[in-house]
Design an enzyme around this catalytic site. Sequence first.
Site, PDB file in Angstrom:
ATOM      1  N   SER A 185       4.644   0.341  -1.615  1.00 49.81           N
ATOM      2  CA  SER A 185       5.160  -0.068  -2.817  1.00 49.81           C
ATOM      3  C   SER A 185       6.133   0.574  -3.423  1.00 49.81           C
ATOM      4  O   SER A 185       6.445  -0.377  -5.108  1.00 49.81           O
ATOM      5  CB  SER A 185       3.513   0.252  -3.816  1.00 49.81           C
ATOM      6  OG  SER A 185       2.597   1.373  -3.891  1.00 49.81           O
ATOM      7  N   HIS A 225       0.354  -1.433  -0.235  1.00 46.73           N
ATOM      8  CA  HIS A 225       0.071  -0.273   0.315  1.00 46.73           C
ATOM      9  C   HIS A 225       1.126   1.271   0.035  1.00 46.73           C
ATOM     10  O   HIS A 225       1.660   1.469   0.957  1.00 46.73           O
ATOM     11  CB  HIS A 225      -0.671  -0.341   1.110  1.00 46.73           C
ATOM     12  CG  HIS A 225      -1.265   0.617   1.060  1.00 46.73           C
ATOM     13  ND1 HIS A 225      -2.011   2.509   2.635  1.00 46.73           N
ATOM     14  CD2 HIS A 225      -2.934   1.730   0.342  1.00 46.73           C
ATOM     15  CE1 HIS A 225      -2.867   2.990   1.606  1.00 46.73           C
ATOM     16  NE2 HIS A 225      -3.087   2.846   0.840  1.00 46.73           N
ATOM     17  N   SER A 226       0.480   2.305  -0.848  1.00 46.49           N
ATOM     18  CA  SER A 226       1.457   3.809  -0.851  1.00 46.49           C
ATOM     19  C   SER A 226       2.493   3.699  -0.821  1.00 46.49           C
ATOM     20  O   SER A 226       3.086   2.734  -1.618  1.00 46.49           O
ATOM     21  CB  SER A 226       0.579   4.378   0.829  1.00 46.49           C
ATOM     22  OG  SER A 226       1.072   5.212   0.657  1.00 46.49           O
ATOM     23  N   LEU A 227       3.416   4.055   0.186  1.00 44.38           N
ATOM     24  CA  LEU A 227       5.075   4.041  -0.518  1.00 44.38           C
ATOM     25  C   LEU A 227       5.344   2.763  -0.011  1.00 44.38           C
ATOM     26  O   LEU A 227       6.445   1.937  -0.857  1.00 44.38           O
ATOM     27  CB  LEU A 227       5.444   4.921   1.147  1.00 44.38           C
ATOM     28  CG  LEU A 227       6.645   5.224   0.944  1.00 44.38           C
ATOM     29  CD1 LEU A 227       7.476   6.084  -0.077  1.00 44.38           C
ATOM     30  CD2 LEU A 227       7.163   6.060   1.840  1.00 44.38           C
TER      31      LEU A 227
END
Length: 637
Positions: free
Chosen positions: A376, A372-374
């Site tokens: 990834s 998720h988010s950063l």
Amino acid sequence: MDEPQSSLKPARPPPPQRPPQPTMSAGQIPVEILPLQPHEIRWFYKEPGRFWVPFNGYDSLMLEERYQTLRIGHQDFFSKSVLTPVRGELYDANVLERNGISVYWKGSTIKLLRGEWFEVISDKWYPIEEDEAQQIEAGHCSTAWRLKYNKDVGLDMQISGSPSLAMRNVARHKITVSKHEVVWFNDMDVRWFKTSDYSSKVMNFVGRKLMGKDETYGSKHLRRGYWDICRQTDCLPPIKHVVFVIHGIGQCMEGADICKSTNELRDTCEKVAQRQFSDQWKQGRVECIPVEWRTGLHLDNGMVDSLTLPNVRTLRNILNTSVLDVMYYLSPTYGPEILDGLATKINHQYKLFMDRQPEYIDNGGVFSIAAHSLGSVIIYDILSLHKTDVCDAPLEDEGRHQLLQELQEAKTRVLELEAALSKRSFVPNKLSFQLEHLFILGSPLGMFLALRDVEEHVYRHHKSAQSLLPASICKRIYNVHHPSDPIAYRLEPLVNSAYEKVKPVKIDRCNAGPSDTAHELACGPRKEAEMEPPQKKGGWLSYLPSLAKGSIAVSETVVNASAVNSMDKKMLKDDSTLLPKDKLYERLDYQLQEGTISSSYFNSFTAHTSYWSDTDVAMFMLLQFYSYQPSAPPMGP
């Protein structure tokens, strides 16, 4: 085909047979009560702030067997043999201390309860606390009231020939347990009354005396033994797909908990699978394991907090525990530590799992990641540092191939030098397992790659369909995003500029089930594409490998890339209307659908954190795992 999990469990001896009861006259009850059998007892667990939940039959039998062994024997209290894996081996239960400790994350404990007596309210069975249940059991097994009851029944039978109705509502035995009075009317009719407060006493008195009710007024039924006996076959299916769940920014914020988010994703997947993929789920379920990488890093050791101004402290703390994570990662001082910290944590979770499931890979199990988010971006960079001798992407010439190899070696060297300058040792840490699927949720990866100048030039040079990671490292990558997520960015236009005006693939809604198009996309490229002559092997380190020229197995109109670029975006209604001639083998961008009356601006406040409990996301992931093999032909619209 994998054997069901129940067949892999250790065989249990058959339950001992009860000795025959002495002959009794009509209406009489047994004088001697035998202990409950293991399959009649049900163990329960309770998470903080929740209600008691029954274990499945297999877990309950294992706990009861361990309990009886420890009660009779004298094993070491702190021995590992005290622990029993439960709930799909996510927890180790200690029947002596009546608690369970989570295996893959810290700080999560569950309470245990051995259920013998139960309160029945509207067909729902609630376990009685063990100390109270022991007192009720002692009163229930008392022979004095039983002998007197049988004597009274015998006299009544001599007078009237059958037990009178009046006898059924006469209290035969009473004891006080905690805040209740337990009353036996006969062997099968046991009730208790709440006597801890004045209002309960008044209501019972009014009902019995003034309203003419009998002694059962205001009572609740008690039952000995659980309504559903424990069976060994009542167990979770074997694990076939493991998903490591990686969080993004803000894990240090109050209320942020990747373990809770992982539990939501696991529960949502199970709920969706039982409705849409019931046959596949029985053959092999999906297990989600959290990867919490942020709180274990020291980074600046509180330097930023000491520099933070005291004004609007709450807002500054929110920024320090969220947005600051991005700045840490972009820092040449702390970036390598974050990379190594995440890779080490994933490998740690992998080792824990394999120690408990040593035959998992041999039985066909696979590993995937949902980031998720950063998170990834970080996992993508970790995967990009993997070195391999296989490249599935076509290379235009040997000179370009050599330049790409030198580029990757230079990147690795830069990280090592930056780490050396900051007095930190950095050795690129690779994952210990082969990755099947990479799901990036609400990911800014596209923006990060676009801002890295060299990568952007390399991506744009290959307008033909290319992937971001080689198949030798990751089979498939899926960029899943909500249309109102302000943090999410696309990937396909980075790989092929013509896809700038091709909308992402719409993810089907869970209540409608997977469509034929979703099934075809999940099955991957056509056979013709797979049968292309193998390309020359070499380094892949251009970040651009495995999806070459080909076509998606969906009915669509093929147009020239230049024609697509010249069209207005509004003309492209969805992902299957028009695709460029130079298409991707497999789509990368997948978009959730908004409600018909929802507001994009309103959704933007919650969209970035809504993926874990979204049933559409769960169904999409399950579709990729199972490649959607329906057990029955699809229904028409």
